[in-house]
Scaffold this motif. Structure first.
Motif, PDB file in Angstrom:
ATOM      1  N   TYR A 124       0.830  -1.201   0.000  1.00 48.03           N
ATOM      2  CA  TYR A 124       0.000   0.000   0.000  1.00 48.03           C
ATOM      3  C   TYR A 124       0.865   1.253   0.000  1.00 48.03           C
ATOM      4  O   TYR A 124       1.885   1.332   0.695  1.00 48.03           O
ATOM      5  CB  TYR A 124      -0.940   0.012   1.209  1.00 48.03           C
ATOM      6  CG  TYR A 124      -2.121  -0.915   1.027  1.00 48.03           C
ATOM      7  CD1 TYR A 124      -3.289  -0.482   0.406  1.00 48.03           C
ATOM      8  CD2 TYR A 124      -2.046  -2.239   1.437  1.00 48.03           C
ATOM      9  CE1 TYR A 124      -4.358  -1.345   0.212  1.00 48.03           C
ATOM     10  CE2 TYR A 124      -3.116  -3.108   1.250  1.00 48.03           C
ATOM     11  CZ  TYR A 124      -4.267  -2.649   0.633  1.00 48.03           C
ATOM     12  OH  TYR A 124      -5.324  -3.502   0.426  1.00 48.03           O
ATOM     13  N   ALA A 125       0.450   2.195  -0.859  1.00 46.51           N
ATOM     14  CA  ALA A 125       1.051   3.525  -0.937  1.00 46.51           C
ATOM     15  C   ALA A 125       2.555   3.443  -1.134  1.00 46.51           C
ATOM     16  O   ALA A 125       3.033   2.789  -2.071  1.00 46.51           O
ATOM     17  CB  ALA A 125       0.682   4.338   0.301  1.00 46.51           C
ATOM     18  N   ASP A 126       3.298   4.068  -0.221  1.00 48.93           N
ATOM     19  CA  ASP A 126       4.749   4.184  -0.349  1.00 48.93           C
ATOM     20  C   ASP A 126       5.491   3.012   0.276  1.00 48.93           C
ATOM     21  O   ASP A 126       6.721   3.026   0.368  1.00 48.93           O
ATOM     22  CB  ASP A 126       5.217   5.489   0.306  1.00 48.93           C
ATOM     23  CG  ASP A 126       4.498   5.742   1.633  1.00 48.93           C
ATOM     24  OD1 ASP A 126       4.088   4.756   2.276  1.00 48.93           O
ATOM     25  OD2 ASP A 126       4.323   6.917   1.997  1.00 48.93           O
ATOM     26  N   GLY A 127       4.767   2.004   0.726  1.00 49.72           N
ATOM     27  CA  GLY A 127       5.409   0.830   1.309  1.00 49.72           C
ATOM     28  C   GLY A 127       5.815   0.985   2.756  1.00 49.72           C
ATOM     29  O   GLY A 127       6.395   0.057   3.331  1.00 49.72           O
ATOM     30  N   MET A 128       5.509   2.134   3.355  1.00 46.07           N
ATOM     31  CA  MET A 128       5.883   2.326   4.750  1.00 46.07           C
ATOM     32  C   MET A 128       4.999   1.469   5.657  1.00 46.07           C
ATOM     33  O   MET A 128       3.887   1.083   5.287  1.00 46.07           O
ATOM     34  CB  MET A 128       5.792   3.804   5.120  1.00 46.07           C
ATOM     35  CG  MET A 128       6.775   4.678   4.341  1.00 46.07           C
ATOM     36  SD  MET A 128       6.960   6.303   5.072  1.00 46.07           S
ATOM     37  CE  MET A 128       7.715   5.878   6.637  1.00 46.07           C
ATOM     38  N   GLN A 129       5.523   1.182   6.841  1.00 42.07           N
ATOM     39  CA  GLN A 129       4.777   0.353   7.784  1.00 42.07           C
ATOM     40  C   GLN A 129       3.384   0.916   8.040  1.00 42.07           C
ATOM     41  O   GLN A 129       2.393   0.173   8.081  1.00 42.07           O
ATOM     42  CB  GLN A 129       5.538   0.255   9.112  1.00 42.07           C
ATOM     43  CG  GLN A 129       6.850  -0.494   9.044  1.00 42.07           C
ATOM     44  CD  GLN A 129       7.604  -0.406  10.354  1.00 42.07           C
ATOM     45  OE1 GLN A 129       7.047  -0.076  11.402  1.00 42.07           O
ATOM     46  NE2 GLN A 129       8.907  -0.694  10.301  1.00 42.07           N
ATOM     47  N   ALA A 130       3.302   2.221   8.224  1.00 44.73           N
ATOM     48  CA  ALA A 130       2.030   2.847   8.592  1.00 44.73           C
ATOM     49  C   ALA A 130       0.945   2.559   7.572  1.00 44.73           C
ATOM     50  O   ALA A 130      -0.208   2.290   7.932  1.00 44.73           O
ATOM     51  CB  ALA A 130       2.222   4.353   8.760  1.00 44.73           C
ATOM     52  N   ALA A 131       1.267   2.624   6.294  1.00 44.80           N
ATOM     53  CA  ALA A 131       0.263   2.408   5.251  1.00 44.80           C
ATOM     54  C   ALA A 131      -0.297   0.995   5.314  1.00 44.80           C
ATOM     55  O   ALA A 131      -1.509   0.779   5.159  1.00 44.80           O
ATOM     56  CB  ALA A 131       0.875   2.689   3.879  1.00 44.80           C
ATOM     57  N   GLN A 132       0.563   0.021   5.563  1.00 43.45           N
ATOM     58  CA  GLN A 132       0.096  -1.367   5.639  1.00 43.45           C
ATOM     59  C   GLN A 132      -0.755  -1.570   6.904  1.00 43.45           C
ATOM     60  O   GLN A 132      -1.800  -2.242   6.865  1.00 43.45           O
ATOM     61  CB  GLN A 132       1.282  -2.347   5.657  1.00 43.45           C
ATOM     62  CG  GLN A 132       2.455  -1.995   4.751  1.00 43.45           C
ATOM     63  CD  GLN A 132       2.069  -1.558   3.354  1.00 43.45           C
ATOM     64  OE1 GLN A 132       1.317  -2.240   2.662  1.00 43.45           O
ATOM     65  NE2 GLN A 132       2.600  -0.415   2.931  1.00 43.45           N
TER      66      GLN A 132
END
Length: 702
Positions: A451-459
């Motif tokens: 999801y999105a930029d692949g950062m932990q927060a998005a997942q």
């Protein structure tokens, strides 16, 4: 009873020459008039004056209305905190005092009055005291000196750091992070030969250290008492384990939460802010309601939010007063639906939903109108996933606020079902399904498979929303998240919004061991770093995880990261309340990782009575591959106790209660009328149905 002032009253200048929440108090005790507040007082030799008459500011033309704020008062010292749980151990607990390492900071058993743990003369020649605990309140100090002698007290959270090149410390207060708040009290002595005691009246300070400038006499730690001040409340949750890092985090959360209960839930208690930021409240209310009885406190705050709600349904990001911006960032505005739902969930009072349903619906509809202008792809934002640990950037901000929109819509949908608002249920069910599909379509990258930029927060935020991540890729998103965490040394890169969901997501998706390793971490960035770093030993939660390296924006008493405290109760202790049933389902570390959490003890005072959960996996108490669990269920309620397998492919081989076999694969259930045992055919968990009483279970696995 009416108390009406008129021109028969008299007045004069008092001893308090100045007071302010941020800047403290100036008190000249030479102006004291002994017993002036008591009946029969007579002071004919002093110049008392007749007051002027003024029109009331409360009238129809100015739209002023007096409204009762039905909330707990602010109290000081032993009057501020009451207890419904035992905090010094229980006979039902497997966790003994010797299992618990020393916790930095004060104890609630100090009755809200703290004595300094240390004292010194700083390099600038000032007597300075260390309470050993970051608190909110003031100090009661005994002075002896001549009439007219002026002394001042300065408060601060931290000390000036030693010079890096020489490691030499001045031991002076560091007031930089107070910004424009002077946080000082000035006292002018009246010259009592027997000594005199000063404590301020109309101010509070957030501090751990205090310096007394120009004291008329030498002070010792016996001359100083400091009162803990907050909205009156009751401690209803007690959580302790064999893991010293988790225990210190729990300590810091509870003291940080109390520090930010000052008629309203504040962001911080020390600098020139101390405002009702809604984001902090939305993220920590679940934790706060596990730890403290705050129903009237939060209902009053809900009323303040609704009072500032516009006809459009929009609310500001700060409540009450001026300074808040309309419309709030969606994760800040989420306080309205989140507080409403969490109060209902913890107190099982449908009336709360009935009273605030229209306001919640109006707020969600305001989000819907914004969405209709932008879609989720450009959904408006202001703060995003606030303050991820440096040097990590924030994840896609449109995704973060879209998460809040769906989160609040889902809460509204649940409320409509409870209240049997069928038309709304149909409407919002369809809308949520549509938005869940759009969230995935807009933010999921088909090429990169995250999801999105692949950062932990998005997942994390995608996984936290029901129905957003398709079942066909859910495992791969979880696996990607876990890889990202392990590649970052078992550290989170999340801000305050996604951190609130991180630990439950890991525990609920088969990675509870990783969640325990992360919460037990002491390296940067982590909760544990706050009190194991070489610079400061935190006794409350920091605003920034790298606070010692920052300047004015570095509060040492911010509650916004305290959301993890809810996970302690809901997952580690496994206590969840339903309408007519209590679920007790402690999440267990795998057998190879059980050293991370060998013992646990949790008490929770509920509407039914006290729920107590205590377990041990220590092989001095029980055999390998087993758990001993003590449970207390209050009267007039039933409970489910769920034992999850302790390792992959584990099968329960026997289940005992009070040393009597109640289930085994060969015998099945023993048909005990009070205890019914079931085995979940999918998860292999053992489910025990019990009534009120005290139980001691042992579950063995192979």
């Amino acid at each position: 009873m009416n108390v009406v002032s008129d021109r028969t009253w008299t007045g004069r200048e008092g001893s308090i020459k100045y007071d302010g929440v941020y800047n403290g108090e100036i008190y000249d005790s030479r102006s004291d008039r002994l017993n002036w507040t008591r009946p029969g007082f007579n002071d004919s030799r002093s110049a008392w004056i007749t007051p002027e008459s003024l029109d009331s500011p409360v009238n129809d033309s100015s739209m002023g209305i007096l409204i009762l704020q039905d909330m707990p008062p602010i109290r000081a010292g032993p009057d501020a905190l009451h207890f419904e749980v035992v905090i010094n151990g229980s006979q039902q607990s497997y966790l003994k005092r010797e299992d618990i390492d020393k916790i930095q900071g004060a104890s609630f058993t100090d009755d809200g009055i703290l004595k300094p743990v240390n004292s010194w003369i700083s390099d600038s020649g000032v007597r300075t005291f260390d309470l050993g605990q970051n608190i909110v309140g003031w100090c009661r100090i005994r002075f002896q000196g001549s009439r007219g002698f002026r002394t001042s007290i300065r408060y601060a959270e931290i000390l000036v750091q030693p010079v890096v090149s020489t490691n030499v410390a001045t031991h002076n207060l560091n007031i930089e992070n107070l910004r424009n708040a002077t946080a000082s009290d000035i006292y002018v002595l009246r010259g009592d030969p027997l000594g005199e005691v000063y404590e301020p009246t109309f101010t509070v300070h957030g501090f751990r250290y205090l310096s007394v400038f120009s004291s008329p006499s030498a002070l010792t730690t016996d001359d100083v008492q400091c009162l803990v001040v907050h909205s009156e409340t009751t401690l209803k949750g007690h959580f302790s384990t064999s893991n010293p890092i988790i225990n210190q985090i729990q300590h810091n959360i509870q003291w940080g939460q109390l520090s930010n209960l000052m008629s309203i839930p504040t962001d911080c208690p020390q600098r020139d802010e101390r405002r009702g930021w809604l984001g902090d409240t939305a993220l920590t209310v679940d934790e706060a309601l596990y730890n403290f009885d705050l129903i009237k406190f939060y209902l009053n705050f809900l009323n303040l939010i609704v009072d500032m709600q516009l006809d459009s349904g929009e609310i500001p990001d700060i409540v009450p007063g001026t300074g808040g911006i309309y419309p709030a960032d969606a994760n800040w505005g989420s306080a309205l639906p989140t507080l409403t739902w969490q109060l209902y969930r913890h107190y099982n009072d449908v009336k709360i939903l009935e009273n605030y349903y229209d306001s919640v619906r109006a707020y969600v509809e305001s989000l819907r109108r914004s969405y209709q202008l932008t879609g989720l792809v450009n959904f408006p934002w202001r703060y995003g996933d606030w303050l991820p640990a440096s040097p990590n950037p924030r994840t896609n901000e449109h995704l973060t606020t879209s998460y809040a929109f769906l989160h609040d819509l889902y809460l509204l949908l649940n409320m409509s079902q409870v209240l049997e608002q069928r038309n709304d249920t149909d409407t919002y069910s369809q809308l949520y399904q549509q938005l869940a599909e759009e969230f995935h379509q807009v933010f999921y990258n088909q090429t990169t498979k995250f999801y999105a930029d692949g950062m932990q927060a998005a997942q994390i935020l995608a996984l936290a929303l029901p129905g957003v991540v398709p079942s066909t890729i859910r495992d791969s998103i979880v696996d990607y998240l876990v890889r990202n965490i392990t590649e970052n040394g078992n550290h989170a890169t999340t801000g305050i919004v996604s951190t609130a969901q991180l630990y439950p997501i890991l525990s609920d998706h088969g990675h509870h061991d990783l969640a325990l390793e992360m919460i037990s971490s002491t390296t940067y960035p982590s909760y544990g770093y706050m009190f194991t770093n070489p610079y400061e030993n935190a006794t409350t939660l920091w605003e920034w995880l790298n606070a010692p390296f920052l300047g004015p924006m570095s509060s040492r008493n911010h509650i916004m990261y305290g959301s993890v405290g809810a996970w302690f109760y809901s997952h580690l202790a496994g206590i969840n309340l339903r309408t007519n049933e209590i679920i007790i389902q402690p999440k267990m570390a795998s057998e190879s990782k059980k050293h991370l959490l060998t013992k646990l003890d949790c008490q929770l005072s509920t509407l039914y009575g006290l729920v107590h959960v205590s377990y041990t996996r220590d092989e001095h108490d029980t055999v390998a591959n087993s758990i001993l669990l003590r449970v207390t269920v209050p009267v007039n309620v039933r409970a489910q106790v769920i034992f999850e397998p302790l390792f992959t492919n584990a099968q329960c081989i026997e289940l005992l209660e009070n040393d009597a076999l109640i289930w085994s694969p060969d015998l099945g259930n023993n048909k005990n009328r009070q205890i019914l045992v079931q085995q979940d055919s999918i998860t292999d968990a053992m489910i025990v149905h019990i009534g009120s009483g005290q139980y001691q279970f042992q579950a063995r696995w192979k």
